[in-house]
Write a protein that holds these residues in place. Sequence first.
Motif, PDB file in Angstrom:
ATOM      1  N   LEU A 158     141.533  13.894  43.656  1.00 53.89           N
ATOM      2  CA  LEU A 158     140.579  13.873  42.547  1.00 53.89           C
ATOM      3  C   LEU A 158     139.929  12.492  42.431  1.00 53.89           C
ATOM      4  O   LEU A 158     138.728  12.383  42.144  1.00 53.89           O
ATOM      5  CB  LEU A 158     141.281  14.238  41.243  1.00 53.89           C
ATOM      6  CG  LEU A 158     140.428  14.176  39.967  1.00 53.89           C
ATOM      7  CD1 LEU A 158     139.196  15.070  40.096  1.00 53.89           C
ATOM      8  CD2 LEU A 158     141.268  14.586  38.752  1.00 53.89           C
ATOM      9  N   ALA A 159     140.707  11.454  42.665  1.00 51.72           N
ATOM     10  CA  ALA A 159     140.143  10.103  42.653  1.00 51.72           C
ATOM     11  C   ALA A 159     139.032   9.986  43.698  1.00 51.72           C
ATOM     12  O   ALA A 159     137.985   9.374  43.452  1.00 51.72           O
ATOM     13  CB  ALA A 159     141.239   9.067  42.922  1.00 51.72           C
ATOM     14  N   ARG A 160     139.243  10.593  44.866  1.00 54.50           N
ATOM     15  CA  ARG A 160     138.228  10.564  45.924  1.00 54.50           C
ATOM     16  C   ARG A 160     136.966  11.310  45.479  1.00 54.50           C
ATOM     17  O   ARG A 160     135.849  10.874  45.758  1.00 54.50           O
ATOM     18  CB  ARG A 160     138.784  11.195  47.202  1.00 54.50           C
ATOM     19  CG  ARG A 160     139.968  10.460  47.790  1.00 54.50           C
ATOM     20  CD  ARG A 160     140.500  11.185  49.026  1.00 54.50           C
ATOM     21  NE  ARG A 160     139.540  11.156  50.114  1.00 54.50           N
ATOM     22  CZ  ARG A 160     139.446  10.191  51.016  1.00 54.50           C
ATOM     23  NH1 ARG A 160     140.264   9.156  50.964  1.00 54.50           N
ATOM     24  NH2 ARG A 160     138.541  10.249  51.980  1.00 54.50           N
ATOM     25  N   ASP A 182     135.437   3.854  34.258  1.00 61.53           N
ATOM     26  CA  ASP A 182     134.893   5.124  33.779  1.00 61.53           C
ATOM     27  C   ASP A 182     135.984   6.145  33.496  1.00 61.53           C
ATOM     28  O   ASP A 182     135.922   6.868  32.490  1.00 61.53           O
ATOM     29  CB  ASP A 182     133.917   5.706  34.815  1.00 61.53           C
ATOM     30  CG  ASP A 182     132.697   4.822  35.030  1.00 61.53           C
ATOM     31  OD1 ASP A 182     132.238   4.217  34.040  1.00 61.53           O
ATOM     32  OD2 ASP A 182     132.226   4.728  36.174  1.00 61.53           O
ATOM     33  N   VAL A 183     136.968   6.232  34.398  1.00 59.61           N
ATOM     34  CA  VAL A 183     137.990   7.286  34.299  1.00 59.61           C
ATOM     35  C   VAL A 183     139.371   6.726  34.619  1.00 59.61           C
ATOM     36  O   VAL A 183     139.530   5.990  35.594  1.00 59.61           O
ATOM     37  CB  VAL A 183     137.685   8.458  35.269  1.00 59.61           C
ATOM     38  CG1 VAL A 183     138.686   9.595  35.044  1.00 59.61           C
ATOM     39  CG2 VAL A 183     136.267   8.964  35.103  1.00 59.61           C
ATOM     40  N   VAL A 184     140.359   7.082  33.792  1.00 62.22           N
ATOM     41  CA  VAL A 184     141.760   6.811  34.093  1.00 62.22           C
ATOM     42  C   VAL A 184     142.442   8.157  34.347  1.00 62.22           C
ATOM     43  O   VAL A 184     142.367   9.061  33.508  1.00 62.22           O
ATOM     44  CB  VAL A 184     142.480   6.084  32.942  1.00 62.22           C
ATOM     45  CG1 VAL A 184     143.962   5.893  33.264  1.00 62.22           C
ATOM     46  CG2 VAL A 184     141.834   4.742  32.664  1.00 62.22           C
ATOM     47  N   ILE A 185     143.075   8.300  35.520  1.00 61.90           N
ATOM     48  CA  ILE A 185     143.794   9.541  35.845  1.00 61.90           C
ATOM     49  C   ILE A 185     145.285   9.222  35.823  1.00 61.90           C
ATOM     50  O   ILE A 185     145.748   8.330  36.528  1.00 61.90           O
ATOM     51  CB  ILE A 185     143.409  10.084  37.235  1.00 61.90           C
ATOM     52  CG1 ILE A 185     141.887  10.127  37.401  1.00 61.90           C
ATOM     53  CG2 ILE A 185     144.005  11.469  37.445  1.00 61.90           C
ATOM     54  CD1 ILE A 185     141.440  10.539  38.795  1.00 61.90           C
ATOM     55  N   VAL A 186     146.039   9.953  34.999  1.00 55.48           N
ATOM     56  CA  VAL A 186     147.467   9.699  34.843  1.00 55.48           C
ATOM     57  C   VAL A 186     148.260  10.821  35.503  1.00 55.48           C
ATOM     58  O   VAL A 186     148.131  11.997  35.129  1.00 55.48           O
ATOM     59  CB  VAL A 186     147.855   9.591  33.356  1.00 55.48           C
ATOM     60  CG1 VAL A 186     149.361   9.347  33.208  1.00 55.48           C
ATOM     61  CG2 VAL A 186     147.080   8.451  32.693  1.00 55.48           C
ATOM     62  N   VAL A 225     139.300  27.764  35.851  1.00 61.21           N
ATOM     63  CA  VAL A 225     139.673  27.047  37.072  1.00 61.21           C
ATOM     64  C   VAL A 225     138.552  26.056  37.350  1.00 61.21           C
ATOM     65  O   VAL A 225     137.390  26.441  37.491  1.00 61.21           O
ATOM     66  CB  VAL A 225     139.843  28.013  38.261  1.00 61.21           C
ATOM     67  CG1 VAL A 225     140.039  27.237  39.557  1.00 61.21           C
ATOM     68  CG2 VAL A 225     141.016  28.952  38.021  1.00 61.21           C
ATOM     69  N   LYS A 226     138.905  24.762  37.402  1.00 66.51           N
ATOM     70  CA  LYS A 226     137.877  23.730  37.568  1.00 66.51           C
ATOM     71  C   LYS A 226     137.847  23.124  38.959  1.00 66.51           C
ATOM     72  O   LYS A 226     136.804  22.654  39.411  1.00 66.51           O
ATOM     73  CB  LYS A 226     138.080  22.627  36.527  1.00 66.51           C
ATOM     74  CG  LYS A 226     137.838  23.107  35.090  1.00 66.51           C
ATOM     75  CD  LYS A 226     137.779  21.954  34.109  1.00 66.51           C
ATOM     76  CE  LYS A 226     137.361  22.443  32.725  1.00 66.51           C
ATOM     77  NZ  LYS A 226     137.173  21.331  31.763  1.00 66.51           N
ATOM     78  N   LEU A 227     139.002  23.115  39.623  1.00 69.79           N
ATOM     79  CA  LEU A 227     139.074  22.538  40.969  1.00 69.79           C
ATOM     80  C   LEU A 227     139.909  23.453  41.844  1.00 69.79           C
ATOM     81  O   LEU A 227     140.837  24.119  41.364  1.00 69.79           O
ATOM     82  CB  LEU A 227     139.699  21.143  40.941  1.00 69.79           C
ATOM     83  CG  LEU A 227     138.921  20.042  40.194  1.00 69.79           C
ATOM     84  CD1 LEU A 227     139.839  18.873  39.886  1.00 69.79           C
ATOM     85  CD2 LEU A 227     137.718  19.594  41.002  1.00 69.79           C
ATOM     86  N   ASP A 284     139.989  17.989  50.924  1.00 73.71           N
ATOM     87  CA  ASP A 284     140.100  19.437  50.727  1.00 73.71           C
ATOM     88  C   ASP A 284     140.344  19.787  49.266  1.00 73.71           C
ATOM     89  O   ASP A 284     141.222  20.576  48.925  1.00 73.71           O
ATOM     90  CB  ASP A 284     141.222  20.015  51.594  1.00 73.71           C
ATOM     91  CG  ASP A 284     140.823  20.102  53.058  1.00 73.71           C
ATOM     92  OD1 ASP A 284     139.618  20.017  53.328  1.00 73.71           O
ATOM     93  OD2 ASP A 284     141.707  20.241  53.914  1.00 73.71           O
ATOM     94  N   LEU A 285     139.579  19.175  48.385  1.00 74.11           N
ATOM     95  CA  LEU A 285     139.596  19.511  46.964  1.00 74.11           C
ATOM     96  C   LEU A 285     138.164  19.426  46.479  1.00 74.11           C
ATOM     97  O   LEU A 285     137.469  18.445  46.756  1.00 74.11           O
ATOM     98  CB  LEU A 285     140.474  18.527  46.179  1.00 74.11           C
ATOM     99  CG  LEU A 285     140.610  18.805  44.678  1.00 74.11           C
ATOM    100  CD1 LEU A 285     141.545  19.994  44.444  1.00 74.11           C
ATOM    101  CD2 LEU A 285     141.124  17.578  43.941  1.00 74.11           C
ATOM    102  N   ALA A 286     137.726  20.451  45.772  1.00 78.30           N
ATOM    103  CA  ALA A 286     136.320  20.475  45.359  1.00 78.30           C
ATOM    104  C   ALA A 286     136.176  21.178  44.024  1.00 78.30           C
ATOM    105  O   ALA A 286     137.029  22.000  43.641  1.00 78.30           O
ATOM    106  CB  ALA A 286     135.468  21.182  46.416  1.00 78.30           C
ATOM    107  N   PRO A 287     135.110  20.883  43.293  1.00 78.58           N
ATOM    108  CA  PRO A 287     134.820  21.630  42.060  1.00 78.58           C
ATOM    109  C   PRO A 287     134.673  23.110  42.363  1.00 78.58           C
ATOM    110  O   PRO A 287     134.057  23.494  43.354  1.00 78.58           O
ATOM    111  CB  PRO A 287     133.497  21.015  41.586  1.00 78.58           C
ATOM    112  CG  PRO A 287     133.466  19.651  42.200  1.00 78.58           C
ATOM    113  CD  PRO A 287     134.142  19.801  43.529  1.00 78.58           C
ATOM    114  N   PHE A 288     135.261  23.942  41.507  1.00 79.74           N
ATOM    115  CA  PHE A 288     135.241  25.385  41.739  1.00 79.74           C
ATOM    116  C   PHE A 288     133.871  25.944  41.390  1.00 79.74           C
ATOM    117  O   PHE A 288     133.267  25.592  40.371  1.00 79.74           O
ATOM    118  CB  PHE A 288     136.311  26.063  40.885  1.00 79.74           C
ATOM    119  CG  PHE A 288     136.392  27.547  41.083  1.00 79.74           C
ATOM    120  CD1 PHE A 288     137.016  28.078  42.201  1.00 79.74           C
ATOM    121  CD2 PHE A 288     135.839  28.417  40.156  1.00 79.74           C
ATOM    122  CE1 PHE A 288     137.103  29.450  42.392  1.00 79.74           C
ATOM    123  CE2 PHE A 288     135.921  29.790  40.329  1.00 79.74           C
ATOM    124  CZ  PHE A 288     136.555  30.307  41.451  1.00 79.74           C
TER     125      PHE A 288
END
Length: 409
Positions: free
Chosen positions: A228-230, A293-297, A382-384, A393-397
């Motif tokens: 997701l960071a990528r 901009d974004v913090v992912i925990v 479902v968002k991703l 290999d992760l993308a917005p749904f």
Amino acid sequence: MWIFWTVIAIVGLALVIGGAVVYLDGRKQRELERAQKPELEPGQEAAQGGPQPVVPTEVEGPTPDGVAVAPEPEVDVVDGLAPVEESVAVVPETTELDRPEAPLSRWSRLRRRLASSNNALARALSDLLAVDKIDADVWDDFETTLITSDLGVGPATELTDALRKRLAVDGIADPAKAKEVLHEELLKLVDPTLDRSLNLTPAKDGDPAVVLVVGVNGTGKTTTVGKLARVLVAEEKSVLLGAADTFRAAAAEQLATWGERVGVETVRSDIDGADPASVAFDAVAKGVEDGVDVVIVDTAGRLHTKTGLMDELGKVKRVIEKKAPVTEVLLVLDATTGQNGMTQARIFAEVVDVTGIVLTKLDGSAKGGIVVQVQRELGVPVKLVGLGEGVDDLAPFDADGFVAGILGE
């Protein structure tokens, strides 16, 4: 006789003069060595050994005993959590950073992979189009297959009834028309009207958006955080990672490695078993300070049957929000777990108010119907979606793309 004493006197005088010369030469040599010796930094010891003088530090004032002492550092304390200094920021050292794939091209590639897969839902739809005549037995088999693809009883019945009505009128003489009907009815179940965008709008100016990622062990949660960071870096956003999974020894290291590849900093604790809420708080606090901009925990993979651990997850969210509101709570589910995944989803939703689903391992072995079922059960989109083990290999749904992929379009 006088000659003897004269010799003795001369020898004695020579000895005195020689001793004086040796003393002065030795003293001069020691002074020369001292002058050539480099100055040592405070606290270091000379090569010959021996303590160094203590360098005085800044002092705040005399104590009642009249002795000046250094001031105590200020420490942030939140709900009795460990001090902030327990957490450290891992700054990326990689000189050549990865260039993540753009989100749109990710989805195009994942859609092709989905179209080439052989999951149960795709097989059911393909088999229906392959028959020359659809009778009651064919419809029964079709509905059963839909249920086994984790579509769920309710959605499977809805899709079957809708197709029976429309194909009874239009027939299936034209395969292209029949596939178009399938596409339309399946798309209704997936629901293209749901908002699948990540909420990355902070509650107030100066705060980062905070994304909390939760899920049970083995779903690929930490890997999903890295991927997701990528995705966000590819969208030109500044990102900070928080390694709040302090129970799995390799989790923080794994997350830091993901961050280093794309130049993203990771806040982690050097103390095994540190308070996850404290690390999460520190990460968000640094995100506020740095203006990201974004913090992912990332959180520990918690078994949904462990009540205490689930309560702790709620604590992590509450503590974070003392610094900045959580804007998105993503639940990572393994698409291959089926009904067990649904049980997990319901319990997590009760604890942390899940706002979006990330489906991993939605590949050839997965049952694509879980996309519909999890949305129906939770009322959460479902968002991703992930198809494979690659770093991108992760993308917005995308609902229409998903249906097209299932139908092999």
